[in-house]
Design a protein around this motif. Structure first.
Motif, PDB file in Angstrom:
ATOM      1  N   PRO A  72       0.725  -1.053  -0.122  1.00 20.69           N
ATOM      2  CA  PRO A  72      -0.045   0.016  -0.042  1.00 20.69           C
ATOM      3  C   PRO A  72       0.745   1.231  -0.036  1.00 20.69           C
ATOM      4  O   PRO A  72       1.995   1.244   0.522  1.00 20.69           O
ATOM      5  CB  PRO A  72      -0.824  -0.087   1.518  1.00 20.69           C
ATOM      6  CG  PRO A  72      -0.836  -1.503   1.662  1.00 20.69           C
ATOM      7  CD  PRO A  72       0.404  -2.093   1.037  1.00 20.69           C
ATOM      8  N   ALA A  73       0.316   2.337  -0.688  1.00 22.33           N
ATOM      9  CA  ALA A  73       1.003   3.627  -0.871  1.00 22.33           C
ATOM     10  C   ALA A  73       1.675   4.320   0.595  1.00 22.33           C
ATOM     11  O   ALA A  73       2.719   4.551   0.588  1.00 22.33           O
ATOM     12  CB  ALA A  73       0.172   4.768  -1.335  1.00 22.33           C
ATOM     13  N   GLN A  74       0.806   4.077   1.698  1.00 30.45           N
ATOM     14  CA  GLN A  74       1.378   4.306   2.853  1.00 30.45           C
ATOM     15  C   GLN A  74       2.393   3.599   3.351  1.00 30.45           C
ATOM     16  O   GLN A  74       3.371   4.170   3.950  1.00 30.45           O
ATOM     17  CB  GLN A  74       0.129   4.302   4.004  1.00 30.45           C
ATOM     18  CG  GLN A  74       0.471   4.797   5.546  1.00 30.45           C
ATOM     19  CD  GLN A  74      -0.510   4.472   6.513  1.00 30.45           C
ATOM     20  OE1 GLN A  74      -1.652   4.276   6.035  1.00 30.45           O
ATOM     21  NE2 GLN A  74      -0.301   4.917   7.680  1.00 30.45           N
ATOM     22  N   GLN A  75       2.722   2.425   3.301  1.00 30.49           N
ATOM     23  CA  GLN A  75       3.901   1.596   3.768  1.00 30.49           C
ATOM     24  C   GLN A  75       4.983   1.942   2.803  1.00 30.49           C
ATOM     25  O   GLN A  75       6.190   1.811   3.231  1.00 30.49           O
ATOM     26  CB  GLN A  75       3.299  -0.038   3.842  1.00 30.49           C
ATOM     27  CG  GLN A  75       2.382  -0.320   4.626  1.00 30.49           C
ATOM     28  CD  GLN A  75       2.226  -1.901   4.584  1.00 30.49           C
ATOM     29  OE1 GLN A  75       2.343  -2.664   3.700  1.00 30.49           O
ATOM     30  NE2 GLN A  75       1.247  -2.262   5.552  1.00 30.49           N
ATOM     31  N   ASP A  77       5.295   4.941   1.516  1.00 32.61           N
ATOM     32  CA  ASP A  77       5.819   6.095   1.903  1.00 32.61           C
ATOM     33  C   ASP A  77       6.653   5.838   3.092  1.00 32.61           C
ATOM     34  O   ASP A  77       7.602   6.782   3.436  1.00 32.61           O
ATOM     35  CB  ASP A  77       4.854   6.915   2.093  1.00 32.61           C
ATOM     36  CG  ASP A  77       3.873   7.366   1.128  1.00 32.61           C
ATOM     37  OD1 ASP A  77       4.479   7.345   0.070  1.00 32.61           O
ATOM     38  OD2 ASP A  77       2.884   7.952   1.078  1.00 32.61           O
ATOM     39  N   GLU A  78       6.577   5.031   4.159  1.00 32.20           N
ATOM     40  CA  GLU A  78       7.547   4.890   5.169  1.00 32.20           C
ATOM     41  C   GLU A  78       9.001   4.575   4.966  1.00 32.20           C
ATOM     42  O   GLU A  78       9.763   4.716   5.726  1.00 32.20           O
ATOM     43  CB  GLU A  78       6.844   3.746   6.169  1.00 32.20           C
ATOM     44  CG  GLU A  78       5.532   4.282   6.735  1.00 32.20           C
ATOM     45  CD  GLU A  78       4.741   2.970   7.409  1.00 32.20           C
ATOM     46  OE1 GLU A  78       5.205   2.004   7.338  1.00 32.20           O
ATOM     47  OE2 GLU A  78       3.563   3.265   8.074  1.00 32.20           O
ATOM     48  N   SER A 187       6.460  -4.389   7.213  1.00 34.42           N
ATOM     49  CA  SER A 187       5.431  -4.587   6.029  1.00 34.42           C
ATOM     50  C   SER A 187       6.098  -5.848   5.247  1.00 34.42           C
ATOM     51  O   SER A 187       5.470  -6.564   4.531  1.00 34.42           O
ATOM     52  CB  SER A 187       5.377  -3.327   5.114  1.00 34.42           C
ATOM     53  OG  SER A 187       6.649  -2.804   4.771  1.00 34.42           O
TER      54      SER A 187
END
Length: 426
Positions: A72-75, A77-78, A187
């Motif tokens: 996912p984009a959020q992961q 980004d991390e 992740s």
């Protein structure tokens, strides 16, 4: 231009190790290095075959590339580090290889397989060297002192950094070079071990090959400093690994998809829709044989016989797609090695052509072995700038590849050359 298919030069791992322990300047390996790296028709690439543990490590690492890209984009980004100019962690659509077009055809994950924190490793080395020099003759540390001195012999310019604070300032000013690793520990936790194991194997084999390249160059260049390449790879902690996932061509959402559909048969760009034409700028690049996946993530054979790696020789011949056996690593000359050998060994432009079959993606892994930031980019005595890249070789470059002399000048260190290269492509 119609590409021709050739078998790249191959050296067995056992023969490479044997050559490293031999003083024979005219060994079979020496002749193969000449074919692969040194003459006008050379492709700048060779394969080391039958490497122990390679198939297992490859099977552990490459299937993680599509999993990483699908997070996912959020992961994602991390594990994205814009402060590093996207040279650490996840990077997608940040690189420009052909003109001003951003490259959305692949996603990349960058990490140093030798150390998680380059600055910390360099500081520890400096402190250890300082402690040895102030040991006042303690015989128990004589061996350690000799080891440290051998590390420093390869790069006297280490002494240009006078203090720890100066090193920290240099690191803060050059985050693309010094930023620490960022791992997806939550992740995709298995990535760290898989990447480090494969990266360290490639580095080990690369050191062996560099030693053989030193022997080849020293026999032909009286002004060459013996062990130059081996010492750079052996002692430098600057090593950039790149896990790559090339998205299926029907998943690409920007203008590079249009390039695939139109075919672009008129020039070199028809062979570069997955990765644009470029030279590697480091010393030596190790490359794992690619793995292809269908839309469900299953490993498949590539259904498009024209997809894969393409290379241009110094005289302009187009070759590809280049295939590697699964038990082999490929090694390509970088521009820094080209400079350090005065052009006796030569980098070549290469690109990756996409698979035209719907739903097929490609994963691979490269390790860029290179000097540390402050290491000099000096020519061997008796070699000139024109020796390093002749006009004929420049004229054979694809139109989107910047010449070496446009980015490298006499007196530069490796960091300055890297900065000029990043500025040209990012």
């Amino acid at each position: 231009m119609t590409p021709r298919k050739v078998d790249i030069v191959k050296i067995s791992y056992d023969d490479l190790v044997t050559a490293c322990s031999s003083n024979n300047d005219h060994s079979p390996v020496d002749n193969l290095i000449d074919q692969a790296y040194a003459n006008s028709s050379s492709l700048g690439i060779l394969a080391i075959t039958d490497i122990p543990s390679l198939p297992l490590l490859r099977s552990k690492l490459l299937p993680l590339a599509p999993k990483l890209a699908a997070l996912p984009a959020q992961q994602l980004d991390e594990i994205t580090a814009p402060q590093s100019q996207y040279q650490v962690g996840w990077s997608h659509g940040r690189e420009k290889l052909e003109g001003d077009k951003l490259d959305f055809s692949k996603g990349s994950y960058y990490a140093n397989p030798l150390t998680d924190d380059l600055v910390k490793s360099m500081l520890e080395r400096r402190r250890y060297y300082h402690d040895c020099n102030h040991n006042n003759g303690d015989e128990s540390n004589v061996h350690d002192k000799q080891q440290i001195k051998e590390v420093l012999k390869w790069d006297e310019s280490l002494n240009q950094i006078k203090s720890e604070e100066e090193l920290r300032q240099l690191a803060n000013a050059n985050p693309a070079f010094f930023a620490p690793n960022v791992w997806p520990t939550k992740s995709l936790p298995e990535l760290e071990t898989a990447l480090k194991e494969m990266g360290q194997l490639i580095h080990q084999v690369g050191v062996y090959l560099a030693k053989c390249c030193d022997s080849y160059v020293a026999a032909r260049c009286p002004g060459y400093n013996p062990n130059t390449l081996e010492n750079i790879l052996l002692h430098s902690k600057c090593c950039k690994a790149r896990l790559l996932h090339y998205f299926a061509t029907d998943e690409i959402t920007d203008s590079s998809k249009k390039d695939v559909d139109e075919g672009k048969s008129a020039d070199d760009t028809q062979f570069s829709n997955w990765c644009g034409w470029h030279n590697d700028h480091g010393s030596l690049t190790g490359l794992v044989p690619a793995m292809y996946h269908d839309k469900n993530g299953n490993i498949v054979q590539c259904p498009d016989e024209d997809a894969g790696l393409y290379i241009k020789s110094r005289n302009g011949d187009l070759v590809g797609p280049v295939t590697l056996p699964e038990n082999a690593l490929a090694f390509q000359v970088g521009e820094t090695m080209q400079v350090h050998t005065g052009g006796l060994l030569h980098a070549t432009p290469h690109a990756v052509r996409g698979c035209n079959t719907s739903g097929i993606s490609r994963s691979t892994f490269a390790v860029f072995m290179e000097p540390e930031y402050h290491s000099p980019m000096n020519l061997p005595a008796g070699r000139s700038v024109s020796d390093t890249q002749c006009e004929k070789a420049e004229k054979s470059l694809p139109k989107t590849v910047r010449t070496l002399r446009s980015r490298w000048k006499l007196g530069m260190n490796f960091g300055e050359f890297s900065d000029a290269t990043f500025a040209a492509f990012h």
